[in-house]
Motif scaffolding. Structure first.
Motif, mmCIF file in Angstrom:
data_model
loop_
_atom_site.group_PDB
_atom_site.id
_atom_site.type_symbol
_atom_site.label_atom_id
_atom_site.label_comp_id
_atom_site.label_asym_id
_atom_site.label_seq_id
_atom_site.Cartn_x
_atom_site.Cartn_y
_atom_site.Cartn_z
ATOM 1 N N ARG A 510 17.792 -0.268 -2.017
ATOM 2 C CA ARG A 510 17.660 0.162 -3.424
ATOM 3 C C ARG A 510 17.558 -1.346 -4.218
ATOM 4 O O ARG A 510 18.201 -2.158 -3.946
ATOM 5 N N ASP A 513 21.077 -3.332 -8.446
ATOM 6 C CA ASP A 513 21.572 -2.523 -9.680
ATOM 7 C C ASP A 513 22.782 -3.251 -9.957
ATOM 8 O O ASP A 513 24.003 -3.198 -9.673
ATOM 9 N N ARG A 539 21.735 -2.424 -17.476
ATOM 10 C CA ARG A 539 21.805 -2.518 -16.096
ATOM 11 C C ARG A 539 20.786 -2.030 -15.474
ATOM 12 O O ARG A 539 19.802 -1.648 -15.847
ATOM 13 N N GLU A 612 20.021 9.478 -11.681
ATOM 14 C CA GLU A 612 21.268 9.323 -12.141
ATOM 15 C C GLU A 612 21.582 9.508 -13.552
ATOM 16 O O GLU A 612 22.558 9.632 -14.001
ATOM 17 N N ASP A 636 27.105 7.971 -10.730
ATOM 18 C CA ASP A 636 26.765 7.694 -12.284
ATOM 19 C C ASP A 636 26.279 9.223 -12.833
ATOM 20 O O ASP A 636 26.549 9.141 -14.089
ATOM 21 N N ARG A 646 33.166 6.180 -15.063
ATOM 22 C CA ARG A 646 33.660 6.144 -13.922
ATOM 23 C C ARG A 646 34.364 5.082 -13.422
ATOM 24 O O ARG A 646 35.065 5.366 -12.490
HETATM 25 MG MG MG Z 1 24.536 4.393 -9.442
#
Ligand code: MG
Ligand code: PEP
Length: 757
Positions: A510, A513, A539, A612, A636, A646
């Protein structure tokens, strides 16, 4: 009346010094002390109450009836003295009887006295006694008098401890807290652990409060200020990526405080009154704390918090007690104690010795918890009174399965825990046996069970668990544990090592992030705006597309690392299809560039998106034809679906992954990609929990990527499930939800002998 707090305190301290150095009996010393303070402050009454057997007992007085000494006793919270001890805050009253907490003690003969001022005697952030003065004339005490009292109280705390006048263990913890104690919290990572308590930020104990040599103390504090300012300047200049932003603002505030003349002047004044550098810093900090309590403006209170942080830093420098427990190394099996931790801070600890983590805050999907889960370290969060109930070095038994911790266990508790530990190891061994067993359901469907990873160190788990591959490699972890932005070569090296460790098994990388609770000090926002909601702010892919230099470097690193293999890459937080297209294009451009350079390229690239953000679910028809795979990030997704941060511990129980809302939503996502050649995986923490995984299987999800420790338990679950049966049950429940879907599922599983605890 004293002309300044410093001179009043200095006169008293000089006289106290002689008394305490004398060889007389402790009681005689205290009798002398109250005389000295009373005279120094020109006060008719001066009394010292000390905590003994959980009660505040009058130990010495000038002005009250002597018969009351060792007779008058008050509970913490009772009367004015008890209120001061409970709140760890002073009282300054012109008319003592008018205060709602006033409690009349006839044996003291105090009815003649109207005004009253008292301050707590504090040791290691706890009240061990109270020092108070009283006057017949109704008047409020001047600030300089209160200041002098507080300085004297500080010195008294050391003297009292040295003379063994209070049972420090009892005073600090209270009578009930020296034996075993149970605390309950929120289980964040399951598992059992035992070890000694280690505070992430060790408490600094001030051993000497009274200075021998004023000039030497001044010199120490000047040097500490220089060092602290250097550190802050260095932190500010380390930012190598962009300018402006929240981080810079915070640093500017720090800088402002670090250079604040008023602050250093107050510390110097406190040294002038006879205190050591450490005691002077602490004294000024106490005063700030007291002011903070009176401030109702949250912004100002935040700034005061910054000052407290800096003050701690200064105290650590001056006392030479630097660094966190990680920098000092763990000497034995340890359970770490902190208010909260960042993922990078956790990774600094020696994995072999770190057995568990206890947090006052914490939530299930915070990244530090995800990292701990990956490391197989049990974590308990939301233990409110943790740092008050546990002492450094206490033996602890952490039960992450039941959300409990036992402090200072007795022998039967230790034995019971050992027995459970042995059982749990047996279970682990049974899971380990499933390593080479393929997870087929009872009805014969092969479920793909992959693992999540983020560091090189995670890769051995692939062979140990027998997972089908890495379904989510969080590349930002490398960024989080670095002090500066990792250069391309370092990124390439990591990705290559990971692919090599994975062998034939696939790894889904990924792209970074960053943002939300993954803050990089060296990567900052452009426009200098502080984000109100960083989780919904600048983000993940939003950062990567804006700072496309960052994404280009990462694309190059991934393409080079995957030369001769298939590269699986996915983009986080895709909100609209064009974002996926733009990110893909960055990779394609790099591929074309490398091709032009005649570099070896991946044999194939499979592009995927993370789902997400709920909005993306509404455009799957547009996106799906472009995808090789879709990975649902339920961590998310749920925070956005339920509008519940979260990382906010207060909201940790605001939603249930087994609510019809989330499961119906996921079912619609499955319908949205039906008919397209797209693999759908769930890669959030939800998939690693057995009951939740059962529900996911029931709505047609056949691919999971989960924390390594869950691979065994989930494989075992899969082998007991008939997809037709659970699918039918889920369809019914989602059509007309029972009062609690969780309860219904649990009962269903139990009826079939499927253990889902
Ligand atoms: Mg996430
Ligand atoms: C998620 O959001 O579910 C996810 C897997 O990503 P992360 O936890 O890293 O945000």
């Amino acid at each position: 009346m004293p002309s300044s707090a410093a001179s009043a305190a200095r006169t008293i301290l000089t006289r106290l010094h002689d008394v305490m150095a004398s060889r007389s009996h402790a009681q005689a010393k205290l009798n002398n002390v109250v005389e000295i303070i009373g005279e120094g402050l020109d006060s008719e009454v001066c009394s010292i109450y000390l905590l003994r057997e959980g009660m505040l007992e009058l130990f010495a007085t000038r002005g009250l009836a002597q018969e009351a000494v060792h007779v008058t006793r008050m509970a913490v919270g009772e009367g004015l003295v008890g209120t001061i001890a409970q709140n760890i805050d002073m009282l300054n009253l012109a008319e003592a009887t008018a205060h709602p907490d006033f409690s009349y003690r006839p044996e003291t003969g105090e009815e003649k006295f109207h005004s009253f001022a008292g301050v707590p005697i504090v040791r290691r952030e706890r009240a061990v006694g109270v020092l108070c003065v009283q006057h017949a004339e109704p008047r409020r005490y001047e600030e300089v008098e209160i200041e002098a009292l507080q300085t004297v109280a500080m010195v008294l705390s050391e003297l009292i401890a040295n003379a063994d006048l209070v049972d420090e263990e009892q005073a600090l913890l209270g009578p009930a807290q020296t034996g075993p104690q149970h605390l309950t919290g929120l289980s964040l990572v399951k598992g059992l652990a035992s070890g000694v308590a280690v505070f992430h930020q060790p408490r600094i104990t001030i051993e000497h409060t009274m200075a021998e040599d004023r000039d030497a103390e001044l010199q120490r504090v000047y040097l500490a200020f220089d060092k602290m300012r250097e550190q802050i300047d260095r932190m500010a200049s380390q930012a190598e990526f962009g300018v402006g932003g929240e981080h810079e603002e915070v640093l500017q505030t720090y800088k402002m405080f670090a250079y604040d003349e008023g602050w250093s002047r107050r510390i110097i004044e406190a040294i002038d009154s006879g205190l050591t550098a450490e005691a002077a810093i602490e004294r000024v900090q106490q005063r700030t704390r007291m002011r903070m309590r009176q401030i109702d403006d949250p912004l100002l209170a935040d700034r005061m918090h910054d000052l407290e942080d800096l003050s701690n830093r200064l105290l650590r420098i001056v006392s030479g007690q630097m660094g966190t427990a990680a920098s000092m190394g763990l000497k034995q099996d340890a359970i770490l104690i902190a208010r909260n931790l960042g993922p990078a801070e956790l990774l600094e600890y020696d994995k072999r010795r770190l057995k568990g983590v206890l947090l006052e805050e914490g939530s299930l999907t915070a990244h530090v918890v995800i990292v701990a889960r990956a490391m197989g370290i049990p974590v308990l969060g939301r233990l409110r009174s943790l740092r008050g109930a546990v002492r450094e070095g206490d033996q602890l038994l952490l039960d992450g399965d039941q959300g409990k911790v036992t402090v200072r266990p007795n022998q039967p508790m230790l034995e019971a825990f050992d027995a459970r530990f042995a059982k749990s190891r047996e279970r682990q061994a049974a899971y380990a046996k499933l390593r080479d067993v393929e997870p087929f359901t009872r009805c014969g469907t092969r479920i793909t069970v992959m693992m999540n990873a983020g560091l090189r160190d995670d890769m051995p788990s692939l062979a140990l668990t027998g997972a089908d591959g890495v379904g989510l490699f969080r590349t930002e972890f490398q960024f989080l544990v670095s002090a500066t932005l990792p250069a391309r070569e370092r990124q390439t090296r990591l990705y290559r090592d990971v692919l090599e460790a994975a062998g034939d098994k696939p790894v889904v990388f990924r792209t970074v992030d960053i943002g939300g609770d993954k803050v990089l000090p060296y990567l900052r926002h452009n426009d200098g705006e502080q984000e109100e909601n960083p989780a919904m702010g600048w983000r993940a892919l939003r950062v990567a597309l804006e700072r496309d230099g960052l994404l280009k470097v990462q694309a190059r690193a991934l393409l080079e690392a995957a030369a001769g293999r298939t590269l699986n890459v996915m983009f986080p937080m895709v909100t609209e299809p064009w974002e996926f297209d733009a990110a893909r294009q960055v990779f394609e451009n790099q591929r074309a560039y490398l091709k032009g350079q005649k570099k070896l390229l991946p044999d194939a690239i499979r592009y995927g998106a993370m789902l997400e953000v709920p909005a993306l679910a509404e455009q799957l028809d547009v996106l799906a034809p472009k995808l090789s795979f879709l990975s649902i990030g339920t961590n998310d997704l749920t925070q956005f679906l339920f509008a519940a941060d979260r990382a906010n511990p207060k909201l940790a129980e605001r939603y249930d992954w087994l609510s019809p809302a989330i499961l119906r939503f996921l079912k619609r996502v499955m319908q949205g990609v039906a008919g397209h050649d797209v693999d759908v995986t769930v890669c959030g923490e939800m998939g690693g929990r057995r009951l939740e995984a059962l529900a996911l299987l029931g709505i047609g999800i056949h691919r999971l990527s989960i924390t390594p420790a869950s691979v065994g338990p989930i494989k075992e679950l899969v082998r007991k499930v008939d997809l037709g049966e659970i699918g039918k049950a889920m369809t019914g429940w989602l059509h007309s939800p029972p009062p609690s879907l969780r309860e219904a599922l649990l009962a269903w599983a139990q009826e079939r002998g499927i253990d889902c605890d």
